[in-house]
Design a protein around this motif. Structure first.
Motif, short mmCIF file in Angstrom:
data_model
loop_
_atom_site.label_atom_id
_atom_site.label_comp_id
_atom_site.label_asym_id
_atom_site.label_seq_id
_atom_site.Cartn_x
_atom_site.Cartn_y
_atom_site.Cartn_z
N PRO A 71 0.81 -1.23 0.00
CA PRO A 71 0.00 0.00 0.00
C PRO A 71 0.83 1.27 0.00
CG PRO A 71 -0.76 -1.51 1.71
CD PRO A 71 0.50 -2.10 1.14
N ASP A 72 1.97 1.22 0.70
CA ASP A 72 2.83 2.39 0.76
C ASP A 72 3.34 2.74 -0.64
OD1 ASP A 72 4.21 4.32 2.39
OD2 ASP A 72 6.05 3.26 1.87
N PHE A 75 0.45 4.31 -2.66
CA PHE A 75 0.19 5.68 -2.28
C PHE A 75 1.29 6.60 -2.82
CE2 PHE A 75 1.23 8.94 0.98
CZ PHE A 75 0.25 9.85 0.60
N ASN A 144 -6.78 2.78 -1.63
CA ASN A 144 -6.41 2.81 -0.22
C ASN A 144 -6.83 1.54 0.51
OD1 ASN A 144 -6.98 3.87 2.80
ND2 ASN A 144 -5.38 5.08 1.81
N ASP A 147 -4.59 -4.21 0.27
CA ASP A 147 -3.62 -4.69 1.25
C ASP A 147 -2.31 -5.04 0.54
OD1 ASP A 147 -2.86 -5.63 3.90
OD2 ASP A 147 -2.83 -7.61 2.98
N LYS A 174 -7.83 -5.03 2.12
CA LYS A 174 -7.56 -5.08 3.55
C LYS A 174 -8.72 -5.68 4.32
CE LYS A 174 -4.61 -1.00 3.57
NZ LYS A 174 -4.65 0.46 3.59
N THR A 179 -9.35 -0.89 8.50
CA THR A 179 -9.82 0.37 7.91
C THR A 179 -10.90 0.99 8.79
OG1 THR A 179 -11.35 -0.89 6.52
CG2 THR A 179 -9.28 -0.25 5.52
N ARG A 199 -14.99 6.82 2.94
CA ARG A 199 -15.05 5.49 3.54
C ARG A 199 -15.33 5.61 5.03
NH1 ARG A 199 -9.56 2.67 3.22
NH2 ARG A 199 -9.18 3.72 5.19
N ARG A 639 -5.94 14.02 1.52
CA ARG A 639 -6.57 12.90 2.21
C ARG A 639 -6.70 13.22 3.71
NH1 ARG A 639 -3.60 7.57 1.47
NH2 ARG A 639 -2.20 8.63 2.89
N PRO B 54 -6.57 3.89 14.55
CA PRO B 54 -5.85 3.51 13.35
C PRO B 54 -5.17 4.72 12.72
CG PRO B 54 -8.21 3.58 12.93
CD PRO B 54 -8.02 3.84 14.40
N HIS B 57 -3.19 4.35 6.60
CA HIS B 57 -2.60 3.06 6.26
C HIS B 57 -1.49 3.16 5.25
CE1 HIS B 57 -5.11 0.66 8.70
NE2 HIS B 57 -6.09 1.46 8.39
N ASP B 58 -1.36 4.31 4.65
CA ASP B 58 -0.28 4.44 3.69
C ASP B 58 0.97 4.96 4.37
OD1 ASP B 58 -2.83 5.66 1.68
OD2 ASP B 58 -1.97 3.67 1.61
N GLU B 59 0.80 5.36 5.62
CA GLU B 59 1.94 5.85 6.34
C GLU B 59 2.67 4.64 6.90
OE1 GLU B 59 1.05 9.65 8.46
OE2 GLU B 59 2.23 8.63 9.97
N PRO B 60 3.99 4.57 6.77
CA PRO B 60 4.67 3.40 7.30
C PRO B 60 4.54 3.30 8.82
CG PRO B 60 6.23 5.02 6.42
CD PRO B 60 4.86 5.52 6.09
N GLY B 86 -1.15 -3.85 7.01
CA GLY B 86 -1.02 -3.25 5.69
C GLY B 86 -0.08 -2.06 5.63
N ARG B 88 3.65 -0.60 5.83
CA ARG B 88 5.02 -1.08 5.72
C ARG B 88 5.78 -0.77 7.00
NH1 ARG B 88 9.74 0.88 3.35
NH2 ARG B 88 8.75 2.83 2.71
#
Lengths: 642, 185
Positions: A71-72, A75, A144, A147, A174, A179, A199, A639, B54, B57-60, B86, B88
């Protein structure tokens, strides 16, 4: 859980049990414990740190060429659609055809539609039984929620079923527990006119859920020859949910659904309409450490109207069962799948499917055994899938794979496999009729055979020092009975689709990752493909096989991720695609750059420049259709997590 | 084939250049099983500790480390290609208090207590799991402290520190801990 995840889990169990029984190694110096992390905290607390280590295999060590998109990476790439995101995988050829169409393949045979790559989203096949290949316009998703995306190069028929001739793309979303909370993302720019995602995720009794919606409007491309606007904008709206049971306990389940609706623009005719949705349920029962059962069901309904070609209404039902058993050195998976797909395909203006309604069934059984020949060191996997289909009857897709963990840092593997592509309605039922003369100009054949490949693969992975890893794979593929377009004179001059084309491909793929500094990471991949076509005696292929694939000999991509001070980041994706031979598409290099800033812990903004090196460039130029180029573009995105 | 060979040659050259500084760093550090076990514990704690809300989710998932090169190398080996929910997993080096606030886990290794003290103070009330070496670490306000017992790596837990950070430890983690300070209140 997906098939892959279950396989991984069983592999993990095998590794763990074998590592616990393994003899201590003579020398600790070369064999640093890589995989202590797979032990539980109780086990970790029992390790005598003064003695030599125990070790087990890495989860990622499989006897296949695999790259995983996380995912990183998605993004930070700034990419906005699923097929574009696949550019982040190693040695994959992603070529845009127009605003709503992509041709995507690995190890050759990139064409529209590219029919040798099987794409699964959460275990649901999105391979079209009408045209083969994937309609990428409707496989948009909330990126987003992804997973990971596993891209497996090489035949995958033994595990994943028909049409995984050159590879498998496995998109896994995911768990809803990952989420929670609210999430909003909006963006706008020169090409990406609007995209917006909302979401909401929360906990419910016995698990978690999320509901989401997404809308995307993409601008038109330009004509290759004139550079004028092509009038092919695209829009798609979708909404859906996913529910997951909590993961403790012997029984777990997933339920997800999605519905979408949109329009695809064309330069030469009115907009096309797409609409559809799916429901998928998966249920897992673990009986013991060595036995687990999975059942999965999905329904997928789709409507697609392409002006001057066809209108399709399709309903697909699929049921899949898998049982895993571990006995001693054996890790066995066996199961069966049943799929019914009913297509109502009405041709328009000389583009006919005969009959209009056709139901296809697929009945499969599969079994696979991974044997720890030398526990912890040498593994052998033998397996096959047996498919009964309406077109060609009975097909066998076996594989044999071996993996040798040379030491903690090196792995070598090899495989021999057979996979098939089953005929689709395009191969068997299509008739092109000249509106003027009412004569058939092209026809499919009811006895169209399955295309087959026998592939010989080998690979080697090394992690010489922790921040560096290198992955090399080579292959030789022999294809038989590929689709050919045979000219015939009787009863009248026309083209008949047959199976008289053969091919031999070979190639090498190299990929490496390096963490150059704590804040700077690089990944590069390079692939070389050699392809040679041949024809069975008596063939008069009018296209000499060129319509089956227009492949660049080499592909290069470099991804760079750089963390900068004050919570900013600068990321880049460079790609070089060699010349496509026929029709000629010039070699090109392109660059995407993202600048990101995490303004607050739960708020970030990005500015993304796409295809920065040229005003516009060609990716795949269809011979007898309008040809589009893709423009330089820029967009901004914000975001929020609540 | 000439083409292939020259391409390989170029690649090998690039790989050699890239490898040089990394190799130097690793060779200066003595690998030890103790470091690897501690790194595995750090990775494993992510499964037994619940963070309050949470994160993007894109942040490590940042595992920040104040420790010597050997430990850093062991941790890099452990978390390579791994993720948490999810996200990293990356190793961070907390150079400032601001850096430390972005960490999910802050590890203060042997001999880094002095440098670690201001960071520990800064993240006291934030959802950062603080882990350190030695029995005194908990007295400094840390949540989990490693120690060696019978040649085995064990750890103590401070419930108070966890609660202050808004973190929840699973009952299993508390069970495996050698001792739990603060008890169940």
């Amino acid at each position: 859980m997906t098939k892959q995840a279950v396989l991984s889990l069983t592999l993990w169990l095998v590794c763990l049990s074998s590592s616990l029984s393994a003899q201590p190694l003579q020398s600790a110096s070369a064999r640093v414990p890589q995989d202590l992390k797979k032990l539980s905290i109780e086990e970790l607390a029992q390790i005598d740190v003064t003695s030599v280590s125990r070790r087990s295999e890495r989860l990622s060590e499989t006897a296949a060429a695999v790259s995983v998109i996380n995912p990183d990476q998605i993004f930070r790439s700034g990419l906005t659609t699923l097929p574009e995101v696949l550019r982040l995988a190693d040695a994959i050829d992603v070529a845009r055809v127009n605003s709503s169409t992509w041709a995507t393949s690995v190890r050759g045979f990139t064409t529209n539609p590219a029919n040798k790559l099987l794409v699964l989203i959460d275990g649901r096949s999105v391979y079209s039984p009408l045209t083969s290949g994937t309609f990428w316009d409707t496989e948009d998703m909330v990126l987003n929620d992804v997973d990971r995306i596993e891209v497996i190069r090489g035949p995958g028929g033994a595990v994943w079923g028909p049409n995984a001739v050159n590879g498998v793309v496995n998109v896994i979303t995911k768990n809803a527990a990952s989420t929670l909370g609210d999430y909003v993302s909006v963006g706008s720019g020169s090409d990406e006119h609007i995209f917006a995602v909302g979401r909401h995720g929360g906990r419910m009794r016995g698990g978690a859920y999320r509901v989401y919606g997404k809308y995307r409007q993409h601008g038109e491309q330009v004509f290759t020859d004139t550079g004028a606007d092509a009038g092919d904008p695209v829009q798609l709206g979708q909404a859906g949910f996913r529910m997951d049971s909590s993961s403790d306990g012997p029984v777990t389940w997933v339920l997800e659904s999605n519905a979408h609706r949109g329009t695809d623009g064309f330069s030469d005719r009115p907009d096309g309409d797409v609409a559809g949705g799916h429901v998928l349920g998966r249920w897992n029962r673990t009986f013991s450490d060595s036995s687990a059962l999975q059942a999965q069901f999905y329904y997928d309904g789709n409507y697609r109207q392409v002006p001057s070609q066809f209108t399709e209404k399709r309903h697909t039902f699929d049921l899949d069962l898998q049982q895993r058993l571990k006995r001693g050195r054996h890790d066995v998976v066996f199961g069966g799948e049943m799929r019914f797909s009913r297509g109502n395909d009405i041709g328009v203006a000389g583009f006919d499917f005969d009959p209009e309604v056709r139901t296809n069934s697929l009945l499969s059984v599969m079994a696979q055994d991974e044997i720890a020949v030398r526990p912890n060191r040498v593994f052998l996997t033998v397996g096959s899938r047996f498919d009964r289909n309406d077109f060609t009857g009975f097909e066998v897709q076996p594989t044999i794979r071996a993996r040798w963990a040379i030491d903690a840092r090196q792995t070598a593997w090899g495989a021999v496999s057979r996979s098939v592509r089953l005929p689709t309605r395009l191969d068997t039922d299509l008739q092109l009729i000249d509106p003027a003369t009412k004569q058939v100009t092209l026809t499919g054949s009811e006895d169209f055979k399955a295309e087959e490949v026998v592939a010989y693969e080998a690979g080697y992975r090394i992690r010489p020092v922790p921040p560096l890893s290198l992955d090399v794979a080579t292959f030789v593929n022999r294809y038989d009975r590929l689709r050919s377009a045979e000219a015939t004179l009787a009863p009248q001059p026309m083209i008949v689709l047959e199976n008289l084309l053969n091919a031999r491909t070979s190639g090498i793929e190299v990929a490496g990752t390096a963490q150059l500094r704590p804040v700077w990471r690089l990944h590069a991949s390079y692939s070389y493909l050699h392809k040679q076509l041949s024809f069975d005696p008596g063939s008069h292929d009018v296209f000499r096989g060129t319509v089956e694939g227009n492949d660049p000999p080499f592909l290069l991509s470099v991804q760079s991720w750089l963390d900068l001070p004050r919570h900013t980041a600068l990321d880049a994706l460079f790609r070089r695609v060699d010349t496509r031979p026929d029709p000629v598409v010039p070699a090109y290099s392109e660059l995407d750059v993202r600048f990101g800033w995490v303004v607050r812990p739960r708020w970030d903004i990005s500015v993304v420049g796409q295809n920065l090196l040229h005003p516009h460039h060609s990716e795949l130029l269809p011979a007898n259709a309008p040809q589009y180029d893709f423009r330089r573009g820029v967009f901004a995105r914000s975001r929020w997590y609540f | 084939m000439v083409f292939l060979r020259s391409a390989f040659g170029r690649y090998a050259l690039v790989a050699a250049i890239v490898a040089a500084p990394c190799t130097a760093r690793v060779h200066s550090a003595q690998p030890s099983l103790e470091n690897d076990v501690k790194a595995a514990f750090l990775y494993n704690f992510t499964n037994y500790v619940e963070w309050p809300s949470p994160s993007p989710h894109d942040e490590p998932f940042r595992l920040c480390v104040l420790a010597d090169a050997a430990f850093s190398a062991a941790l890099d080996r452990t978390i390579l290609d791994e993720s948490v929910d999810g996200r990293r997993l990356v190793r961070g080096v907390p150079r400032s208090i601001d850096d430390a606030r972005r960490c999910a886990i802050l590890y203060v290794g042997n001999g880094y207590a002095e440098q670690g003290a201001p960071l520990l103070g800064a993240v006291r009330d934030l959802p950062v799991l603080t882990v350190g070496d030695g029995s005194r670490f908990l007295k400094q306000g840390g949540a989990i402290g490693f120690l060696l017992e019978n040649n085995r790596v064990r750890f103590d837990i401070s419930i108070n520190a966890l609660q202050r950070s808004g973190l929840t430890a699973s009952s299993k983690l508390l069970r495996v801990a050698r001792s739990v300070e603060g008890g169940v209140q």
